[in-house]
Design a protein around this motif. Structure first.
Motif, PDB file in Angstrom:
ATOM      1  N   ASN A 123       0.803  -1.223   0.000  1.00 20.50           N
ATOM      2  CA  ASN A 123       0.000   0.000   0.000  1.00 20.50           C
ATOM      3  C   ASN A 123       0.834   1.270   0.000  1.00 20.50           C
ATOM      4  OD1 ASN A 123      -2.376  -1.528   0.107  1.00 20.50           O
ATOM      5  ND2 ASN A 123      -2.351  -1.570   2.370  1.00 20.50           N
ATOM      6  N   ARG A 124       2.111   1.148   0.330  1.00 22.21           N
ATOM      7  CA  ARG A 124       2.950   2.341   0.385  1.00 22.21           C
ATOM      8  C   ARG A 124       4.426   1.963   0.251  1.00 22.21           C
ATOM      9  NH1 ARG A 124       2.996   4.021   6.785  1.00 22.21           N
ATOM     10  NH2 ARG A 124       2.821   1.903   7.643  1.00 22.21           N
ATOM     11  N   ILE A 125       5.214   2.975  -0.068  1.00 21.01           N
ATOM     12  CA  ILE A 125       6.666   2.836  -0.188  1.00 21.01           C
ATOM     13  C   ILE A 125       7.313   3.741   0.849  1.00 21.01           C
ATOM     14  CG2 ILE A 125       8.666   3.202  -1.676  1.00 21.01           C
ATOM     15  CD1 ILE A 125       6.868   2.731  -4.077  1.00 21.01           C
ATOM     16  N   ILE A 126       8.247   3.209   1.592  1.00 20.99           N
ATOM     17  CA  ILE A 126       8.973   3.988   2.594  1.00 20.99           C
ATOM     18  C   ILE A 126      10.457   3.932   2.253  1.00 20.99           C
ATOM     19  CG2 ILE A 126       9.560   4.210   5.039  1.00 20.99           C
ATOM     20  CD1 ILE A 126       6.871   2.967   5.703  1.00 20.99           C
ATOM     21  N   LEU A 127      11.039   5.093   2.020  1.00 21.46           N
ATOM     22  CA  LEU A 127      12.454   5.209   1.666  1.00 21.46           C
ATOM     23  C   LEU A 127      13.172   5.944   2.784  1.00 21.46           C
ATOM     24  CD1 LEU A 127      11.881   6.427  -2.004  1.00 21.46           C
ATOM     25  CD2 LEU A 127      12.073   4.071  -1.195  1.00 21.46           C
ATOM     26  N   THR A 128      14.281   5.395   3.234  1.00 21.91           N
ATOM     27  CA  THR A 128      14.994   6.024   4.345  1.00 21.91           C
ATOM     28  C   THR A 128      16.490   5.833   4.175  1.00 21.91           C
ATOM     29  OG1 THR A 128      15.190   6.113   6.755  1.00 21.91           O
ATOM     30  CG2 THR A 128      14.854   3.948   5.789  1.00 21.91           C
ATOM     31  N   LEU A 150      16.542   7.966   8.807  1.00 27.96           N
ATOM     32  CA  LEU A 150      16.437   6.728   9.562  1.00 27.96           C
ATOM     33  C   LEU A 150      15.942   6.959  10.988  1.00 27.96           C
ATOM     34  CD1 LEU A 150      16.955   3.679   9.744  1.00 27.96           C
ATOM     35  CD2 LEU A 150      19.338   4.191  10.321  1.00 27.96           C
ATOM     36  N   ALA A 151      16.297   8.072  11.586  1.00 30.96           N
ATOM     37  CA  ALA A 151      15.902   8.326  12.976  1.00 30.96           C
ATOM     38  C   ALA A 151      14.389   8.356  13.145  1.00 30.96           C
ATOM     39  CB  ALA A 151      16.515   9.650  13.450  1.00 30.96           C
ATOM     40  N   ILE A 170       9.882  -1.262   2.060  1.00 29.99           N
ATOM     41  CA  ILE A 170      10.771  -0.376   2.809  1.00 29.99           C
ATOM     42  C   ILE A 170      12.193  -0.542   2.287  1.00 29.99           C
ATOM     43  CG2 ILE A 170      11.453   0.353   5.116  1.00 29.99           C
ATOM     44  CD1 ILE A 170       9.141  -1.723   6.010  1.00 29.99           C
ATOM     45  N   ILE A 171      12.830   0.567   1.956  1.00 28.30           N
ATOM     46  CA  ILE A 171      14.206   0.550   1.455  1.00 28.30           C
ATOM     47  C   ILE A 171      15.073   1.389   2.380  1.00 28.30           C
ATOM     48  CG2 ILE A 171      15.739   1.155  -0.447  1.00 28.30           C
ATOM     49  CD1 ILE A 171      13.408   0.782  -2.347  1.00 28.30           C
ATOM     50  N   LEU A 172      16.140   0.781   2.883  1.00 23.09           N
ATOM     51  CA  LEU A 172      17.162   1.501   3.645  1.00 23.09           C
ATOM     52  C   LEU A 172      18.389   1.646   2.753  1.00 23.09           C
ATOM     53  CD1 LEU A 172      18.540   2.742   6.116  1.00 23.09           C
ATOM     54  CD2 LEU A 172      19.021   0.419   6.928  1.00 23.09           C
ATOM     55  N   ASP A 173      18.672   2.868   2.364  1.00 24.45           N
ATOM     56  CA  ASP A 173      19.803   3.154   1.480  1.00 24.45           C
ATOM     57  C   ASP A 173      20.998   3.642   2.307  1.00 24.45           C
ATOM     58  OD1 ASP A 173      21.106   3.407  -1.001  1.00 24.45           O
ATOM     59  OD2 ASP A 173      20.573   5.529  -1.125  1.00 24.45           O
ATOM     60  N   GLU A 174      22.205   3.503   1.731  1.00 24.45           N
ATOM     61  CA  GLU A 174      23.442   3.913   2.419  1.00 24.45           C
ATOM     62  C   GLU A 174      23.559   3.268   3.790  1.00 24.45           C
ATOM     63  OE1 GLU A 174      25.900   5.821   1.141  1.00 24.45           O
ATOM     64  OE2 GLU A 174      24.848   5.977  -0.779  1.00 24.45           O
ATOM     65  N   ALA A 175      23.224   1.991   3.868  1.00 20.84           N
ATOM     66  CA  ALA A 175      23.171   1.305   5.158  1.00 20.84           C
ATOM     67  C   ALA A 175      24.546   1.115   5.786  1.00 20.84           C
ATOM     68  CB  ALA A 175      22.496  -0.055   4.996  1.00 20.84           C
ATOM     69  N   GLN A 176      25.617   1.319   5.017  1.00 22.38           N
ATOM     70  CA  GLN A 176      26.947   1.213   5.615  1.00 22.38           C
ATOM     71  C   GLN A 176      27.179   2.291   6.675  1.00 22.38           C
ATOM     72  OE1 GLN A 176      26.432   2.237   2.531  1.00 22.38           O
ATOM     73  NE2 GLN A 176      27.591   4.108   2.129  1.00 22.38           N
TER      74      GLN A 176
END
Length: 414
Positions: A229-234, A289-290, A302-308
């Motif tokens: 139902n939704r996209i969450i980018l963080t 992210l916070a 849900i996508i977590l980018d730059e997770a390093q």
């Protein structure tokens, strides 16, 4: 035979035989063998050596013997017939695709009309047949063939994988305004397949390998097909090795520079005028992210980018936001950690922590999956070689001094 002639011509054959025996030289005494130079003869048999000081007759005999023992290389020829409607697409603009194929293949390639003639050793011709078979299959589906795609087809077949390059390059994820997003390498296809098959997927690789872009395409696809139902980018709000100080503007204006790459990818996949509307409705959420702490995210991609640039604690916090009907994709490059004060990266330790956990998959990409400028691949490879040298030197120093603790500069590694 001078002694035989001195006894007179009237001697019988039996007498001549006895005289030969009487005139033979005595056997020489045994002595240490001495190396003697080989007899050298000229090509005309005159006995003079050739220019190289070699005995040509002996050399020719050795060459004939070597030729007899060496298996004779045989050349074969094969022809690939291309449908008339696909010839121009296969050859490319000004034969650009054909030139790349000629450069990469060891078999001789000649194009005339709608026939491609391949000549060479059997293995070389067989490989070239596979390459052109895949290329014909790609263009037969009305897909544009580029020199880069030719290189990737040859590379995938050279790796001796069972996957068909045509199936990899023809896998459509998302189409917008006549432009189709699809994987361009085998590892990218495996990454995309893993997103379909697992709830949590980690995409780890250097810059330019399509980690975030492909994940965004899968998220938009899932939204359009009503899977979520939704996209969450963080992503974490961490400066890339520099201090930016206090940024002006509202809170969203302050964090917007960190999230801008995600917006750029969205605009490539969704009409730009639709993004503000979907964002305002909460269908698409882009946040640092916070902002994820304390939430349970259901029916979301849900996508977590730059997770390093997450700490192990932040990584745990994010992964435990997973709700029912949701998927998580985590992307990052463990060689570009910007955490201050030498903090450990959550992306580096998460593989060890989650090893053996079902429905969690780690997809690895490398420099061969870079889809930016060719120079980016060369830069990534150069840094990898430099890092390997640094690691080897550190290991040598540790082996010499680490266990003795001399000078307190080296410690035992955990």
């Amino acid at each position: 035979m001078a002694g035989i002639a001195a006894d007179g011509p009237a001697q019988s054959g039996q007498q001549q035989s006895r005289d030969v025996e009487n005139h033979q030289a005595p056997a020489p005494q045994a002595r240490a063998p001495q190396a003697e130079p080989p007899q050298e003869t000229a090509p005309d048999g005159s006995g003079a050596p050739d220019r190289n000081g070699e005995a040509p007759q002996a050399a020719m005999s050795a060459q004939r013997l070597s030729a007899q023992n060496r298996p004779e290389a045989r050349s074969v020829q094969s022809k690939v017939t291309v449908p008339d409607s696909a010839v121009l697409a296969l050859l490319g603009s000004r034969d650009a695709n054909l030139r790349v194929a000629e450069e990469l293949l060891t078999a001789d390639v000649h194009a005339r009309g709608n026939e491609i003639t391949l000549s060479g050793e059997p293995a070389e011709v067989a490989f070239a047949e596979r390459v052109f078979g895949e290329l014909v299959e790609i263009v037969s589906k009305d897909d544009q063939l580029t020199p880069d795609a030719v290189r990737r087809v040859v590379g995938m077949l050279s790796a001796d994988d069972n996957e068909s390059p045509a199936e990899v390059l023809n896998l459509d994820i998302l189409s917008k305004r006549g432009r189709t997003i699809r994987p361009k390498t085998l590892n990218q296809k495996r990454y995309v397949d893993a997103i379909d098959e697992h709830t949590v997927v980690f995409g780890i690789g250097p810059a330019g390998t399509g980690k975030t872009y492909l994940a965004m395409a899968k998220a938009v696809q899932a939204l359009q097909t009503k899977q979520v139902n939704r996209i969450i980018l963080t992503r974490p709000a961490v400066e890339a090795g520099e201090r930016l100080g206090h940024l002006p503007g509202t809170l969203y204006e302050k964090i917007d520079p960190y999230l801008r790459p995600l917006y750029d990818a969205l605009h490539d996949m969704i009409d730009p005028e639709s993004v503000p509307r979907l964002t305002q409705a909460g269908t698409i959420e882009v946040a640092p992210l916070a902002y994820m702490r304390g939430r349970t995210l259901n029916d979301a991609f849900i996508i977590l980018d730059e997770a390093q640039n997450t700490t192990p604690e932040q990584m745990k916090m994010f992964l435990t936001r997973l709700g029912f009907g949701s998927r998580i994709v985590v992307t990052g490059d463990i060689t570009q950690v910007d955490l201050p004060g030498g903090q450990r990266s959550g992306l580096r330790v998460v593989r060890e922590i989650l090893e053996g956990v079902q429905d969690v998959h780690f997809a690895n990409l490398d420099s061969s999956d870079v889809v930016r400028h060719q120079l980016v691949t060369d830069i990534v490879n150069a840094y990898d070689r430099w890092q390997a040298r640094q690691d080897a030197e550190a290991e040598q120093q540790f082996a010499r001094h680490g266990r003795s603790g001399r000078g307190g500069q080296f410690r035992e590694r955990a």
